[in-house]
Design a protein around this motif. Structure first.
Motif, PDB file in Angstrom:
ATOM      1  N   UNK A 216     -13.546   3.040   0.116  1.00 14.69           N
ATOM      2  CA  UNK A 216     -14.496   4.040  -0.344  1.00 14.69           C
ATOM      3  C   UNK A 216     -15.925   3.609  -0.063  1.00 14.69           C
TER       4      UNK A 216
ATOM      5  N   UNK B  13       5.718   4.423   0.367  1.00 15.42           N
ATOM      6  CA  UNK B  13       6.567   5.607   0.345  1.00 15.42           C
ATOM      7  C   UNK B  13       5.727   6.839   0.105  1.00 15.42           C
ATOM      8  N   UNK B  14       5.849   7.802   0.983  1.00  7.33           N
ATOM      9  CA  UNK B  14       5.210   9.085   0.739  1.00  7.33           C
ATOM     10  C   UNK B  14       6.208   9.922  -0.033  1.00  7.33           C
ATOM     11  N   UNK B  15       6.284   9.701  -1.293  1.00  9.71           N
ATOM     12  CA  UNK B  15       7.301  10.427  -2.039  1.00  9.71           C
ATOM     13  C   UNK B  15       6.878  10.626  -3.470  1.00  9.71           C
TER      14      UNK B  15
ATOM     15  N   UNK C  57     -13.559   8.361   2.336  1.00 10.25           N
ATOM     16  CA  UNK C  57     -12.386   7.488   2.425  1.00 10.25           C
ATOM     17  C   UNK C  57     -12.273   6.994   3.871  1.00 10.25           C
ATOM     18  N   UNK C  58     -12.620   5.751   4.094  1.00  6.64           N
ATOM     19  CA  UNK C  58     -12.507   5.189   5.441  1.00  6.64           C
ATOM     20  C   UNK C  58     -11.141   4.511   5.558  1.00  6.64           C
TER      21      UNK C  58
ATOM     22  N   UNK D 198      -5.999   2.243   3.545  1.00  4.62           N
ATOM     23  CA  UNK D 198      -6.137   3.687   3.570  1.00  4.62           C
ATOM     24  C   UNK D 198      -7.485   4.156   3.054  1.00  4.62           C
ATOM     25  N   UNK D 199      -7.842   3.750   1.882  1.00  9.81           N
ATOM     26  CA  UNK D 199      -9.046   4.306   1.273  1.00  9.81           C
ATOM     27  C   UNK D 199     -10.067   3.215   1.000  1.00  9.81           C
TER      28      UNK D 199
ATOM     29  N   UNK E 196      -2.828   9.211   6.396  1.00 16.09           N
ATOM     30  CA  UNK E 196      -1.998   8.267   5.659  1.00 16.09           C
ATOM     31  C   UNK E 196      -0.663   8.003   6.337  1.00 16.09           C
TER      32      UNK E 196
ATOM     33  N   UNK F  85       6.570   3.973 -10.796  1.00 17.29           N
ATOM     34  CA  UNK F  85       5.971   3.735  -9.476  1.00 17.29           C
ATOM     35  C   UNK F  85       6.302   2.366  -8.920  1.00 17.29           C
TER      36      UNK F  85
ATOM     37  N   UNK G   1      -3.362   3.629  -2.894  1.00 19.64           N
ATOM     38  CA  UNK G   1      -4.136   3.395  -1.660  1.00 19.64           C
ATOM     39  C   UNK G   1      -5.640   3.356  -1.881  1.00 19.64           C
ATOM     40  N   UNK G   2      -6.101   3.820  -3.033  1.00 18.03           N
ATOM     41  CA  UNK G   2      -7.530   3.718  -3.364  1.00 18.03           C
ATOM     42  C   UNK G   2      -7.956   2.295  -3.735  1.00 18.03           C
TER      43      UNK G   2
ATOM     44  N   UNK H  59      -1.043  12.734  -9.009  1.00 20.24           N
ATOM     45  CA  UNK H  59      -1.347  11.299  -8.938  1.00 20.24           C
ATOM     46  C   UNK H  59      -1.559  10.794  -7.519  1.00 20.24           C
ATOM     47  N   UNK H  60      -1.623  11.652  -6.537  1.00 21.32           N
ATOM     48  CA  UNK H  60      -1.824  11.130  -5.186  1.00 21.32           C
ATOM     49  C   UNK H  60      -2.656  12.103  -4.372  1.00 21.32           C
ATOM     50  N   UNK H  61      -3.490  11.575  -3.531  1.00 20.45           N
ATOM     51  CA  UNK H  61      -4.223  12.436  -2.614  1.00 20.45           C
ATOM     52  C   UNK H  61      -3.929  11.944  -1.211  1.00 20.45           C
ATOM     53  N   UNK H  62      -3.032  12.667  -0.570  1.00 24.48           N
ATOM     54  CA  UNK H  62      -2.531  12.242   0.731  1.00 24.48           C
ATOM     55  C   UNK H  62      -3.374  12.890   1.813  1.00 24.48           C
ATOM     56  N   UNK H  63      -4.020  12.059   2.611  1.00 24.55           N
ATOM     57  CA  UNK H  63      -4.774  12.570   3.752  1.00 24.55           C
ATOM     58  C   UNK H  63      -3.873  12.534   4.988  1.00 24.55           C
TER      59      UNK H  63
ATOM     60  N   UNK I 239      11.772  -3.329  -0.920  1.00 21.02           N
ATOM     61  CA  UNK I 239      12.581  -2.145  -0.651  1.00 21.02           C
ATOM     62  C   UNK I 239      13.812  -2.511   0.156  1.00 21.02           C
TER      63      UNK I 239
ATOM     64  N   UNK J 174       0.856  -1.190   0.000  1.00 21.26           N
ATOM     65  CA  UNK J 174       0.000   0.000   0.000  1.00 21.26           C
ATOM     66  C   UNK J 174       0.889   1.237   0.000  1.00 21.26           C
ATOM     67  N   UNK J 175       0.646   2.137  -0.906  1.00 22.09           N
ATOM     68  CA  UNK J 175       1.416   3.373  -0.961  1.00 22.09           C
ATOM     69  C   UNK J 175       0.494   4.495  -1.422  1.00 22.09           C
ATOM     70  N   UNK J 176       1.039   5.689  -1.502  1.00 22.69           N
ATOM     71  CA  UNK J 176       0.173   6.836  -1.762  1.00 22.69           C
ATOM     72  C   UNK J 176      -0.465   6.793  -3.146  1.00 22.69           C
ATOM     73  N   UNK J 177       0.142   6.073  -4.050  1.00 19.70           N
ATOM     74  CA  UNK J 177      -0.408   6.051  -5.409  1.00 19.70           C
ATOM     75  C   UNK J 177      -1.537   5.028  -5.539  1.00 19.70           C
TER      76      UNK J 177
ATOM     77  N   UNK K  98      -0.546   4.298   5.826  1.00 25.62           N
ATOM     78  CA  UNK K  98       0.246   3.903   4.661  1.00 25.62           C
ATOM     79  C   UNK K  98       1.723   3.784   4.977  1.00 25.62           C
TER      80      UNK K  98
END
Lengths: 421, 352
Positions: free
Chosen positions: B132, B282-284, B142-143, B129-130, B272, A229, A57-58, B265-269, A235, A52-55, B276
């Motif tokens: 929906x 990776x938050x990057x 987003x639960x 994370x999400x 996260x 990505x 996570x949906x 490309x990302x929606x960081x709450x 990692x 799971x990552x920020x891209x 996450x």
């Protein structure tokens, strides 16, 4: 007085008999053994392994509930079927030859199917222990995998809005055949999923008892290797960048001995060092069993039963053709701590893998990021058998590379049970 | 003495017999606690009416007539109810404050907090994370729930990045479930650019983005996370409404100045970080060879990356979040979080 006391004695004992009889009757059990007619044998892995990552996570969780020949309620929600496998988690790195999951875990999460599910398992087939495969009636079977939230609530009790279809497909299973299946991400960008079903052939091949065999699969998604990505897989290991869709596989065998100071010394075995053993091509069609590479069990000098030798694998991109033999990274006794991200010239082009039960301490190479080496268990199995503890056995193994992660599935022939003295 | 022991044995045998019958005679019918509870469960409207902690939310619900919906015994709802403290943080102190608001907008905002199905805490996956779920307005919430790391400790639960405290959630209702929220969910239909322009405290940041031609990069067809420094933060670095038009974009490394704030490309709450990052996500900004790494924590947003002439890769600076409720602004194509500072100062991004 004495008589009445004797009477008293007789009455309680007869009364005791009654509860004993009651308990006896209550303890009766009728066992109905389940049998499967004209069975095929299946083993299923959830290989949706993208962390799971920020891209992503949906996306729905890579946590599944399996229904084979599902039945539905009036709303079209699956409620059961021929077989059901809830809590199907992402597979573990090592799928061992024995049924390790049953009875040794208190988590309901299941790293494979049947795994912890109580279905009749496959018999010993041509000497191979297939207890990790479940029996299923052969013929056309519908496989429905549902995404479900990663928690301990049984599928039937979840809010139906929280689940969604992952894969729904039909597969024709032939009687007596062995299938290894994976739920795979088919396309990395489009995030489509598929069920990969490989009809195994190891039990039909003339494999020697005295050798070990291994084959390789690249079951990565289309577009994974070229995606910006992807750097979210294994990692911190050399696998982070993944391997290209076509790589050459080089195999080395390493013997382990002790020197006069009692320290372990690892040395490449002459003639079995950096041998080209094949080209690995990405293929998720499931139609092909890749060729097995067989190698002898190198016993320790003066021993006939046991060896500590292990294997070293290298994957080279075709662009590195010609450099393989001269490619050096540290010393086999002091394996380097390689952060592949620092080696820009080899990023995406070179990956190594050690197959050993005793990962060794790493040499202290000056690298900023701590990096773990990529290690999986040995292809040679050291187990207690008969009076020998341990005794080394060969295995039939598959190394599957999937989206930045590498997995080992090992199958063992049956062996004499240990004798404890 | 011998006789006494024999007597005792007899009595013990009798006792054993009595005990056995006692055990076998146990009535093992199911306990009826569930039925008892069934009778005392209240519906959503009743629960809100009787709970002081949600009196502002209840007043708003009543004002727009949603209480009738939540009284519906046939329906099934999940109510994400902001506490009074959450409304106070938005400047709403009294029930009468709602009367000044546009009724339709208020109704939309309240419907945004309600799902037409009962989602209990047990339905929500750990470390996800999400998840929906469609609410009454047809939008998706987003639960999220953290990874369960210890057997007896429940990880936090979030809705659109806003925490619902353990003590305040999973309240059983006769027609669904209620989860209390620490903040009001902030959502505006439309794009993230429109939302940013409408936010009161970010006019200078919008002007800066427009002046450096970054505004048009925020493509409405993509998903975005925008970390928006407040006007105060920009003024502190000399970026006033008068000064911004005088800056010459050619004098600046514009990407270095602005790239850290705008992520495609990302929606960081806010949540996260818990959900996450602990999983190795990776938050990057993923651009091999020279990307920025952004890290979120409870305090704010920090940026690491290449600094020209200094280092290939280093920790640069942290900008803290502005206020507890000035973040997780959700638009249809992204999220905005307010920052109380800048991570790269204008002078640092100036071409030499």
């Amino acid at each position: 007085m004495k008589r009445s006391r004797q009477k008293m004695k007789v009455i309680p004992y007869s009364l005791l008999l009654l509860p004993l009889c009651l308990l006896l009757v209550n303890s009766c059990r009728k066992t109905e053994y389940r049998t499967v007619d004209s069975p095929a044998y299946i083993r299923i892995f959830n290989s949706l392994n993208i962390p799971v990552n920020v891209v992503n996570k949906d996306d729905p969780a890579s946590f599944l509930c399996l229904f084979i020949d599902p039945e539905f309620d009036e709303n079209g929600h699956p409620i059961g079927g021929l077989m059901e496998g809830d809590f199907l988690d992402v597979r573990a790195r090592y799928a061992s030859p024995n049924p390790t999951h049953v009875g040794v875990s208190n988590s309901p999460y299941n790293p494979e199917f049947p795994g912890k599910e109580l279905y009749p398992t496959a018999p010993i087939l041509n000497g191979y222990d297939l207890t990790n495969w479940a029996q299923i009636s052969s013929g056309k079977r519908r496989f429905l995998f549902m995404h479900r939230p990663r928690n301990t609530e049984p599928f039937a009790e979840l809010n139906p809005n929280m689940v969604s279809v992952c894969v729904d497909t039909t597969i024709n299973l032939a009687e007596g055949e062995i299938y290894t299946m994976h739920v795979l991400l088919e396309n990395f960008e489009k995030k489509t999923t598929t069920l990969y079903a490989r009809q195994e052939s190891f039990h039909k091949q003339p494999f020697a008892d005295t050798a070990a065999y291994v084959n390789f699969y690249n079951l990565s998604s289309e577009g994974f290797w070229s995606s910006p990505y992807k750097g979210i897989g294994d990692r911190g290991t050399s696998m982070e960048a993944g391997i290209p869709d076509i790589v050459n596989v080089f195999f080395s065998h390493v013997s382990t001995t002790e020197n006069e100071n009692g320290q372990e010394v690892h040395a490449y075995i002459p003639g079995y060092t950096k041998n080209y053993i094949g080209t690995l091509t990405r293929d998720i069609s499931g139609t092909r069993v890749t060729p097995y590479y067989g190698f002898p069990i190198f016993m320790r000098e003066g021993e006939t039963i046991h060896t500590k030798s292990w294997q070293f694998l290298q994957f080279f991109a075709p662009s590195m053709r010609g450099l393989e033999q001269s490619f050096r990274q540290g010393n086999i006794n002091y394996p380097p701590r390689v952060d592949i991200r620092q080696h820009n010239s080899f990023y995406n082009e070179y990956v190594y893998l050690e197959l050993t039960d005793n990962p060794r301490p790493e040499s202290n190479v000056n690298m900023r990021t701590p990096v773990e080496r990529l290690t999986l268990p040995n292809l040679l199995l050291n187990v207690h058998s008969g009076r020998n503890n341990p005794q080394t056995f060969g295995s039939v193994s598959s190394i599957e590379y999937i989206n930045g992660f590498v997995y080992l599935t090992t199958i063992q022939r049956t062996f004499p049970a240990p004798i404890y003295e | 003495m011998r006789y006494k022991i024999t007597d005792m044995r007899n009595y013990l045998s009798l006792l054993l017999v009595v005990c056995t019958f006692h055990m076998l005679s146990c009535d093992r019918q199911d306990l009826t606690i569930d039925q008892e509870r069934e009778r005392i469960l209240r519906n959503g409207a009743e629960f809100l009416r009787n709970n002081y902690d949600f009196s502002l939310f209840n007043a708003a619900i009543k004002l727009v007539g949603l209480d009738e919906t939540l009284r519906d015994s046939e329906g099934s709802y999940t109510i994400f109810a902001p506490t009074n403290a959450a409304f106070n943080a938005e400047g709403i102190e009294f029930p009468s404050d709602f009367e000044k608001m546009d009724r339709d907008s208020l109704r939309f905002m309240l419907e945004y907090h309600i799902l037409p199905t009962a989602v209990y805490l047990n339905d929500i996956g750990y470390g996800q994370a999400d998840q929906l779920q469609e609410n009454l307005t047809g939008r998706y919430l987003h639960l999220a729930r953290g990874l369960k790391q210890w057997e007896n400790i429940e990880p936090p639960f979030y809705v659109n990045g806003v925490e619902s405290k353990i003590a305040n959630n999973n309240v059983n209702l006769s027609n669904g479930v209620l989860h209390g929220l620490d903040n009001v969910l902030k959502y505006q239909p439309g794009t993230v650019r429109e939302y940013l322009e409408n936010l009161p405290d970010h006019g200078l940041f919008v002007a800066l983005l427009k002046h450096f031609d970054y505004w048009n990069r925020i493509d409405d067809g993509e998903i975005w996370t925008i970390f928006a420094p407040t006007d105060q933060a920009l003024i502190a670095r000399g970026l006033t409404a008068e000064e911004i038009p005088n800056l010459n974009p050619a004098d600046f490394h514009v990407d270095i100045l602005l790239k850290g704030y705008v992520h495609s490309r990302q929606h960081i709450l806010r949540s996260d970080l818990t959900v996450v990052d602990h999983l190795g996500g990776a938050l990057r900004e993923p651009s091999p060879g020279g990307g920025y790494v952004i890290s979120l924590d409870d305090r704010g947003f920090s940026l690491s990356g290449p600094v020209p002439g200094v280092s290939n890769f280093t920790f640069i600076r942290m900008a803290t979040f502005s206020g507890i409720n000035q973040n997780n602004y959700k638009a249809d194509n992204g999220v905005i979080h307010a920052l109380s500072g800048m991570v790269i100062y204008p002078d640092e991004a100036r071409r030499q």
